[in-house]
Design a protein around this motif. Structure first.
Motif, PDB file in Angstrom:
ATOM      1  N   ASP A 144       3.534   2.008  -4.887  1.00  0.00           N
ATOM      2  CA  ASP A 144       4.445   0.934  -5.263  1.00  0.00           C
ATOM      3  C   ASP A 144       5.099   1.312  -6.586  1.00  0.00           C
ATOM      4  O   ASP A 144       4.459   1.922  -7.448  1.00  0.00           O
ATOM      5  CB  ASP A 144       3.702  -0.388  -5.425  1.00  0.00           C
ATOM      6  N   LEU A 146       6.646  -0.044  -9.978  1.00  0.00           N
ATOM      7  CA  LEU A 146       6.712  -1.192 -10.888  1.00  0.00           C
ATOM      8  C   LEU A 146       7.604  -0.837 -12.068  1.00  0.00           C
ATOM      9  O   LEU A 146       7.656   0.320 -12.499  1.00  0.00           O
ATOM     10  CB  LEU A 146       5.322  -1.574 -11.400  1.00  0.00           C
ATOM     11  N   ARG A 162       7.333  -6.190 -12.885  1.00  0.00           N
ATOM     12  CA  ARG A 162       7.417  -6.632 -11.494  1.00  0.00           C
ATOM     13  C   ARG A 162       7.503  -5.424 -10.576  1.00  0.00           C
ATOM     14  O   ARG A 162       8.034  -4.382 -10.959  1.00  0.00           O
ATOM     15  CB  ARG A 162       8.634  -7.522 -11.290  1.00  0.00           C
ATOM     16  N   THR A 163       6.990  -5.591  -9.365  1.00  0.00           N
ATOM     17  CA  THR A 163       7.109  -4.552  -8.343  1.00  0.00           C
ATOM     18  C   THR A 163       8.500  -4.624  -7.741  1.00  0.00           C
ATOM     19  O   THR A 163       8.889  -5.646  -7.160  1.00  0.00           O
ATOM     20  CB  THR A 163       6.053  -4.746  -7.244  1.00  0.00           C
ATOM     21  N   SER A 166       8.047  -1.382  -2.714  1.00  0.00           N
ATOM     22  CA  SER A 166       6.668  -1.184  -2.266  1.00  0.00           C
ATOM     23  C   SER A 166       6.618  -0.241  -1.077  1.00  0.00           C
ATOM     24  O   SER A 166       7.599  -0.068  -0.347  1.00  0.00           O
ATOM     25  CB  SER A 166       6.027  -2.525  -1.891  1.00  0.00           C
ATOM     26  N   THR A 227       4.398  -5.426  -0.739  1.00  0.00           N
ATOM     27  CA  THR A 227       3.978  -6.142  -1.945  1.00  0.00           C
ATOM     28  C   THR A 227       5.038  -7.174  -2.311  1.00  0.00           C
ATOM     29  O   THR A 227       6.187  -6.828  -2.557  1.00  0.00           O
ATOM     30  CB  THR A 227       3.777  -5.160  -3.113  1.00  0.00           C
TER      31      THR A 227
END
Length: 285
Positions: A144, A146, A162-163, A166, A227
């Motif tokens: 993922d 971020l 924040r992601t 993903s 995610t």
């Protein structure tokens, strides 16, 4: 002649006879002609050495071996010339047959371009060893992406993580295509990680890399759920589980602290019951 002597002589004669018979059978077996059963075979091209992803094939990296015709390898080749100058898109082990699913077409060339799936794009992000999950981000893993950046809008600036993308596949890690150090499961130093993403995800990563700091989170390959998070800001991180304050955006001050709403009270019902000739009531929540 005593009985014990006769028994000893009989046993001695039996042992000698058995030894002579065994030796005769042994000599007969050695003199038997060897029968060779011919097995129908075909020529198959295999790798003469381990071939890493992105390798451009040369004749000295390949060789022909006899392969049973009744067990053909799907997509295999019988001529080394058909594979020269073609790129490897999936690692091939030594003595492993080279198949069409593990090499690119001749016009695709070698290196990274033929490895990129159709409809996807390759984008590289600069990371250090810690951000790269301590070196365990290797080709084929899922991560993922971020981003940590400053956000403001109409109010004061705040730091937020924040992601943004993903379940991204890693194409390469480091500066080389071959990952010899990672075969034993040991971490490798990572400076640049190349990811396979959709075009719109590539835009998100490019903006995140330009405006903030990129962090990679390693995923379990069996975890296919995307995610979906709202992200977290610094005040919420430091506040923990405390009530969220209400801020006056005009005067930039805290007005009050809003406590979380109390759970609704359980409703109570009275049920009238009749058992035989007796009447009563029961309370049900």
């Amino acid at each position: 002649m005593k009985k014990q002597q006769r028994t000893l002589i009989v046993m001695l004669v039996a042992v000698v006879t058995a030894a002579l018979g065994s030796y005769g059978v042994y000599r007969a077996v050695l003199q038997m002609p060897v029968r060779e059963v011919e097995v129908a075979s075909m020529q198959v091209v295999v790798a003469a050495q381990p071939l890493a992803m992105g390798t451009r094939l040369h004749p000295n990296q390949l060789r022909l071996v006899a392969w049973p015709s009744r067990n053909p390898v799907p997509g295999s080749f019988s001529d080394i010339k058909e594979l020269v100058d073609r790129g490897v898109i999936s690692p091939i082990g030594e003595n492993e047959p080279v198949t069409a699913t593990k090499i690119a077409s001749l016009e695709a060339g070698a290196g990274l371009p033929p490895v990129i799936p159709q409809g996807m794009r390759a984008i590289s992000v600069k990371v250090n060893e810690v951000v790269g999950v301590a070196g365990f981000v290797v080709p084929g893993t899922l991560v993922d992406v971020l981003v940590t950046a400053r956000t403001g809008g109409n109010g004061p600036e705040e730091t937020m993580t924040r992601t943004v993308v993903s379940k991204v596949t890693v194409l390469t890690a480091g500066t080389k295509y071959d990952q010899e150090k990672s075969k034993s499961g040991e971490p490798i130093p990572t400076s640049v990680v190349t990811l396979s993403v959709l075009p719109e995800d590539g835009e998100r990563i490019a903006l995140a890399q330009n405006e903030g700091k990129i962090t990679l989170a390693l995923r379990n390959p069996l975890d296919v759920e995307p995610t979906d998070t709202k992200g977290i800001k610094m005040p919420a991180l430091m506040r923990g589980n405390s009530p969220e304050p209400v801020i006056d955006r005009v005067k930039n001050r805290v007005i009050k602290v809003v406590a979380p709403p109390a759970p609704p009270a359980a409703q109570i019902y009275t049920v009238e019951t009749i058992r035989a000739a007796k009447r009563g009531s029961e309370v049900v929540k």
